[in-house]
Design a protein around this motif. Sequence first.
Motif, mmCIF file in Angstrom:
data_model
loop_
_atom_site.group_PDB
_atom_site.id
_atom_site.type_symbol
_atom_site.label_atom_id
_atom_site.label_comp_id
_atom_site.label_asym_id
_atom_site.label_seq_id
_atom_site.Cartn_x
_atom_site.Cartn_y
_atom_site.Cartn_z
ATOM 1 N N CYS A 118 28.401 46.783 36.388
ATOM 2 C CA CYS A 118 29.459 45.932 36.923
ATOM 3 C C CYS A 118 28.828 44.762 37.681
ATOM 4 C CB CYS A 118 30.376 46.726 37.851
ATOM 5 S SG CYS A 118 31.241 48.082 37.035
ATOM 6 N N THR A 119 29.610 43.732 37.895
ATOM 7 C CA THR A 119 29.122 42.530 38.575
ATOM 8 C C THR A 119 30.020 42.200 39.757
ATOM 9 O OG1 THR A 119 28.300 41.670 36.465
ATOM 10 C CG2 THR A 119 28.503 40.107 38.275
ATOM 11 N N TYR A 165 34.137 44.206 35.182
ATOM 12 C CA TYR A 165 33.583 45.126 34.180
ATOM 13 C C TYR A 165 34.047 44.697 32.792
ATOM 14 C CZ TYR A 165 32.880 49.490 31.570
ATOM 15 O OH TYR A 165 32.511 50.422 30.634
ATOM 16 N N LYS A 178 32.704 42.167 29.866
ATOM 17 C CA LYS A 178 32.876 40.730 29.661
ATOM 18 C C LYS A 178 33.819 40.462 28.485
ATOM 19 C CE LYS A 178 28.439 39.261 31.575
ATOM 20 N NZ LYS A 178 27.166 38.549 31.320
ATOM 21 N N LEU A 220 30.536 32.475 36.714
ATOM 22 C CA LEU A 220 30.474 33.793 36.084
ATOM 23 C C LEU A 220 31.303 33.804 34.806
ATOM 24 C CD1 LEU A 220 30.971 36.073 39.214
ATOM 25 C CD2 LEU A 220 28.831 35.690 37.997
ATOM 26 N N GLY A 270 27.431 37.951 41.843
ATOM 27 C CA GLY A 270 26.597 38.044 40.652
ATOM 28 C C GLY A 270 25.685 39.258 40.655
ATOM 29 N N GLN A 271 25.626 39.969 41.788
ATOM 30 C CA GLN A 271 24.781 41.164 41.880
ATOM 31 C C GLN A 271 25.334 42.271 40.989
ATOM 32 O OE1 GLN A 271 24.064 42.422 45.911
ATOM 33 N NE2 GLN A 271 23.479 44.487 45.316
ATOM 34 N N GLU A 272 24.442 42.980 40.315
ATOM 35 C CA GLU A 272 24.856 44.051 39.409
ATOM 36 C C GLU A 272 24.958 45.382 40.142
ATOM 37 O OE1 GLU A 272 22.624 44.544 35.841
ATOM 38 O OE2 GLU A 272 23.892 43.133 34.744
#
Length: 214
Positions: free
Chosen positions: A33-34, A53, A55, A75, A95-97
Amino acid sequence: MFKAILGKKIGMSQIFTPEGKVIPVTVIEAGPCTVVQKKNVASDGYNALQMGYQKIKKVKNVTKPMLGHFKKNNLDPFKVLKEVKVENPDEYEIGQEVTVEAFAEGDVVDVQGKSIGKGFQGVMKRYNFGGGPASHGSNFHREPGSIGMCEMPAETPKGRKMPGRMGGKKVTVQGIKVVRVMPEKHLLLVAGAVPGHKNSTVFLRESTKKQKSN
């Protein structure tokens, strides 16, 4: 790292412990997830992170307001968005996963999903009513019975269990144990069953209830 993630229910399987005990498990393809948005008390009244979640491949299917929401932070648009409350959102970056590595074997989680829809059902299937005699001559087989009084108050009380749509609702199963974590395949194996059909989206988070020590 907060312990919450979105995923896809793959199906059910079973694993064996070294002692030979069989454990039924649900296989969940969790993440990645981002982090899409950060919310704080000053601007929103509470601290939270918004996760994205799956794209979306066809951007033309995304509405303009949602496209603007994602383009604000450069994003790609996501199919599913979910908010998770955190104490300090400034510890995370947009933007962190978020991956399954946030979880470990033995963690206790709550799993939320949409239950399988059963369509319009009667009271015997929907509420497990006993029904009437099944023998010949009976005129009362699968009916619900009395649903109210005839004179006073001459109405059906609110909340009376009656036939209607069954399933297709948000269900949360609490206190499920994480049996195995497979980071290389983005898989989580949790003990027992979770709501939803195969390939449905589920949400996992750290259990909100304190667990009894064995």
